[in-house]
Design a protein around this motif. Sequence first.
Motif, PDB file in Angstrom:
ATOM      1  N   TRP A  71      16.431  39.861 -29.249  1.00 19.62           N
ATOM      2  CA  TRP A  71      16.587  38.521 -29.295  1.00 19.62           C
ATOM      3  C   TRP A  71      16.485  38.150 -27.509  1.00 19.62           C
ATOM      4  O   TRP A  71      16.813  37.049 -26.809  1.00 19.62           O
ATOM      5  CB  TRP A  71      17.851  37.817 -29.428  1.00 19.62           C
ATOM      6  N   THR A  72      15.631  38.917 -27.058  1.00 21.57           N
ATOM      7  CA  THR A  72      15.290  38.632 -25.793  1.00 21.57           C
ATOM      8  C   THR A  72      13.682  38.948 -25.531  1.00 21.57           C
ATOM      9  O   THR A  72      13.082  39.545 -26.245  1.00 21.57           O
ATOM     10  CB  THR A  72      15.803  39.673 -24.636  1.00 21.57           C
ATOM     11  N   GLU A  73      13.129  38.106 -24.351  1.00 21.89           N
ATOM     12  CA  GLU A  73      11.553  38.358 -24.285  1.00 21.89           C
ATOM     13  C   GLU A  73      11.413  39.546 -23.579  1.00 21.89           C
ATOM     14  O   GLU A  73      10.528  40.439 -23.611  1.00 21.89           O
ATOM     15  CB  GLU A  73      11.105  36.842 -23.502  1.00 21.89           C
ATOM     16  N   TYR A  74      12.226  39.739 -22.378  1.00 19.88           N
ATOM     17  CA  TYR A  74      11.891  40.753 -21.560  1.00 19.88           C
ATOM     18  C   TYR A  74      13.330  41.484 -21.296  1.00 19.88           C
ATOM     19  O   TYR A  74      14.253  40.754 -20.944  1.00 19.88           O
ATOM     20  CB  TYR A  74      11.246  40.267 -20.028  1.00 19.88           C
ATOM     21  N   ILE A  75      13.399  42.680 -21.086  1.00 22.93           N
ATOM     22  CA  ILE A  75      14.659  43.285 -20.774  1.00 22.93           C
ATOM     23  C   ILE A  75      14.426  44.671 -19.799  1.00 22.93           C
ATOM     24  O   ILE A  75      13.273  45.321 -19.703  1.00 22.93           O
ATOM     25  CB  ILE A  75      15.156  44.038 -22.017  1.00 22.93           C
ATOM     26  N   GLY A  76      15.263  44.961 -18.857  1.00 25.21           N
ATOM     27  CA  GLY A  76      15.082  45.828 -17.996  1.00 25.21           C
ATOM     28  C   GLY A  76      16.416  46.220 -17.177  1.00 25.21           C
ATOM     29  O   GLY A  76      17.429  45.786 -17.511  1.00 25.21           O
ATOM     30  N   VAL A  77      16.253  47.237 -16.325  1.00 27.72           N
ATOM     31  CA  VAL A  77      17.553  47.809 -15.530  1.00 27.72           C
ATOM     32  C   VAL A  77      17.264  47.617 -13.937  1.00 27.72           C
ATOM     33  O   VAL A  77      16.114  47.579 -13.403  1.00 27.72           O
ATOM     34  CB  VAL A  77      17.613  49.110 -15.495  1.00 27.72           C
ATOM     35  N   VAL A  78      18.434  47.015 -13.331  1.00 28.54           N
ATOM     36  CA  VAL A  78      18.234  46.907 -11.953  1.00 28.54           C
ATOM     37  C   VAL A  78      19.513  47.732 -11.291  1.00 28.54           C
ATOM     38  O   VAL A  78      20.329  47.829 -11.863  1.00 28.54           O
ATOM     39  CB  VAL A  78      18.478  45.551 -11.466  1.00 28.54           C
ATOM     40  N   SER A  79      19.152  48.297 -10.093  1.00 27.52           N
ATOM     41  CA  SER A  79      20.156  49.103  -9.281  1.00 27.52           C
ATOM     42  C   SER A  79      19.761  49.144  -7.938  1.00 27.52           C
ATOM     43  O   SER A  79      18.647  49.065  -7.306  1.00 27.52           O
ATOM     44  CB  SER A  79      20.176  50.389 -10.119  1.00 27.52           C
ATOM     45  N   GLU A  80      20.778  49.646  -7.241  1.00 31.63           N
ATOM     46  CA  GLU A  80      20.774  49.735  -5.800  1.00 31.63           C
ATOM     47  C   GLU A  80      20.319  51.217  -5.690  1.00 31.63           C
ATOM     48  O   GLU A  80      19.882  51.713  -4.285  1.00 31.63           O
ATOM     49  CB  GLU A  80      22.074  49.438  -5.011  1.00 31.63           C
TER      50      GLU A  80
END
Length: 136
Positions: free
Chosen positions: A32-41
């Motif tokens: 149910w998403t087009e793009y997916i990822g992870v963000v972090s410092e």
Amino acid sequence: MNGGSDMTLAFELEALKELASPESVFEDARGWTEYIGVVSEKPTYVVTNFTRKNRIRQDFFSGPRGKAESLEGVKDQFDTDRYVLIASSEEDEQLAEDVGWEYLAVEDAAEAADWIVASDADAGDDDAEQVRDDWP
């Protein structure tokens, strides 16, 4: 989750770690998403190690940049109707607002999508079989 599939979804790394099965969460969210990822410092290798260990295939990650710059870059690169950050802190909620993303608390996302929060899974797994951490 509601709202259609024209969405870019970002998980803050620490929020993703709160979920019992990050791999299953990504598989489900891809539906149910087009793009997916992870963000972090955290440094790139920390995110890469976590995603490899959990067999997570992501469309984007923060790399050497901070979360704000990463979210802005993702928004510039991926054209979708919605941009949603799943995270677990007030700082991340403010960050999402600052960069024009919707914020969704990981607990709320888990409840809406029927994902299991790791602390909930741990409570019921006292007699569960030991899982090998060194298995590929």
